[in-house]
Design a protein around this motif. Structure first.
Motif, PDB file in Angstrom:
ATOM      1  N   LYS A  25      50.711  69.484  25.497  1.00  0.00           N
ATOM      2  CA  LYS A  25      51.736  68.536  25.926  1.00  0.00           C
ATOM      3  C   LYS A  25      51.060  67.242  26.357  1.00  0.00           C
ATOM      4  CE  LYS A  25      55.051  71.939  27.532  1.00  0.00           C
ATOM      5  NZ  LYS A  25      55.816  72.447  28.669  1.00  0.00           N
ATOM      6  N   PRO A  26      51.590  66.090  25.913  1.00  0.00           N
ATOM      7  CA  PRO A  26      51.019  64.818  26.366  1.00  0.00           C
ATOM      8  C   PRO A  26      51.335  64.599  27.837  1.00  0.00           C
ATOM      9  CG  PRO A  26      52.982  64.440  25.044  1.00  0.00           C
ATOM     10  CD  PRO A  26      52.692  65.903  24.989  1.00  0.00           C
ATOM     11  N   LYS A  27      50.428  63.908  28.517  1.00  0.00           N
ATOM     12  CA  LYS A  27      50.655  63.625  29.933  1.00  0.00           C
ATOM     13  C   LYS A  27      51.784  62.605  30.050  1.00  0.00           C
ATOM     14  CE  LYS A  27      46.047  64.590  31.593  1.00  0.00           C
ATOM     15  NZ  LYS A  27      44.894  64.085  32.323  1.00  0.00           N
ATOM     16  N   LYS A  28      52.677  62.863  30.978  1.00  0.00           N
ATOM     17  CA  LYS A  28      53.795  61.956  31.201  1.00  0.00           C
ATOM     18  C   LYS A  28      53.336  60.788  32.053  1.00  0.00           C
ATOM     19  CE  LYS A  28      57.412  65.437  31.000  1.00  0.00           C
ATOM     20  NZ  LYS A  28      58.513  66.072  31.736  1.00  0.00           N
ATOM     21  N   GLU A  29      53.892  59.600  31.743  1.00  0.00           N
ATOM     22  CA  GLU A  29      53.614  58.433  32.559  1.00  0.00           C
ATOM     23  C   GLU A  29      54.439  58.509  33.821  1.00  0.00           C
ATOM     24  OE1 GLU A  29      53.927  54.545  30.921  1.00  0.00           O
ATOM     25  OE2 GLU A  29      53.141  55.196  29.000  1.00  0.00           O
ATOM     26  N   LYS A  30      53.867  58.047  34.891  1.00  0.00           N
ATOM     27  CA  LYS A  30      54.632  57.988  36.126  1.00  0.00           C
ATOM     28  C   LYS A  30      55.654  56.871  35.988  1.00  0.00           C
ATOM     29  CE  LYS A  30      51.082  59.749  39.164  1.00  0.00           C
ATOM     30  NZ  LYS A  30      50.265  59.482  40.338  1.00  0.00           N
ATOM     31  N   ARG A  31      56.834  57.153  36.476  1.00  0.00           N
ATOM     32  CA  ARG A  31      57.882  56.153  36.393  1.00  0.00           C
ATOM     33  C   ARG A  31      58.353  55.802  37.787  1.00  0.00           C
ATOM     34  NH1 ARG A  31      61.429  57.335  31.128  1.00  0.00           N
ATOM     35  NH2 ARG A  31      59.720  57.921  29.791  1.00  0.00           N
ATOM     36  N   GLY A  32      59.122  54.751  37.849  1.00  0.00           N
ATOM     37  CA  GLY A  32      59.682  54.353  39.128  1.00  0.00           C
ATOM     38  C   GLY A  32      58.720  53.505  39.919  1.00  0.00           C
ATOM     39  N   TRP A  33      58.853  53.537  41.238  1.00  0.00           N
ATOM     40  CA  TRP A  33      58.071  52.660  42.090  1.00  0.00           C
ATOM     41  C   TRP A  33      56.588  52.961  42.055  1.00  0.00           C
ATOM     42  CZ3 TRP A  33      55.375  54.381  46.329  1.00  0.00           C
ATOM     43  CH2 TRP A  33      55.635  55.688  46.723  1.00  0.00           C
TER      44      TRP A  33
END
Length: 88
Positions: A25-33
């Protein structure tokens, strides 16, 4: 009966491991603040005061705006909008 259940469990674990190696699974980008944060030095970060509500926030987390030629920093877009509305 227990041997069959253990065999099924072992097959499931092996299958899961094999799937993980074939299709990682590809690493998810952090989203939000958190995604807009800048790296911080060991000394910390400069704090700025929101002129609308008086909250102190790290410079890297602040919403900045240039109003009447002066740079202002806000804790949120809501405070920025209220400040603009009150200081027309």
């Amino acid at each position: 009966m227990i041997k069959i259940l253990m065999l099924i469990l072992l097959c499931f674990v092996g299958y899961s491991m094999l799937q993980g190696m074939i299709n990682p699974k590809p690493k998810k980008e952090k989203r939000g603040w958190m995604s807009r944060r800048q790296p911080r030095s060991s000394e910390g970060e400069q704090m700025v005061e929101d002129p609308q509500c008086g909250t102190f926030i790290p410079l890297g987390d602040a919403v900045s705006a240039n109003i009447k030629g002066k740079q202002h920093y806000f804790c949120s877009k809501k405070c920025l909008k209220e400040y603009k509305k009150n200081h027309k």
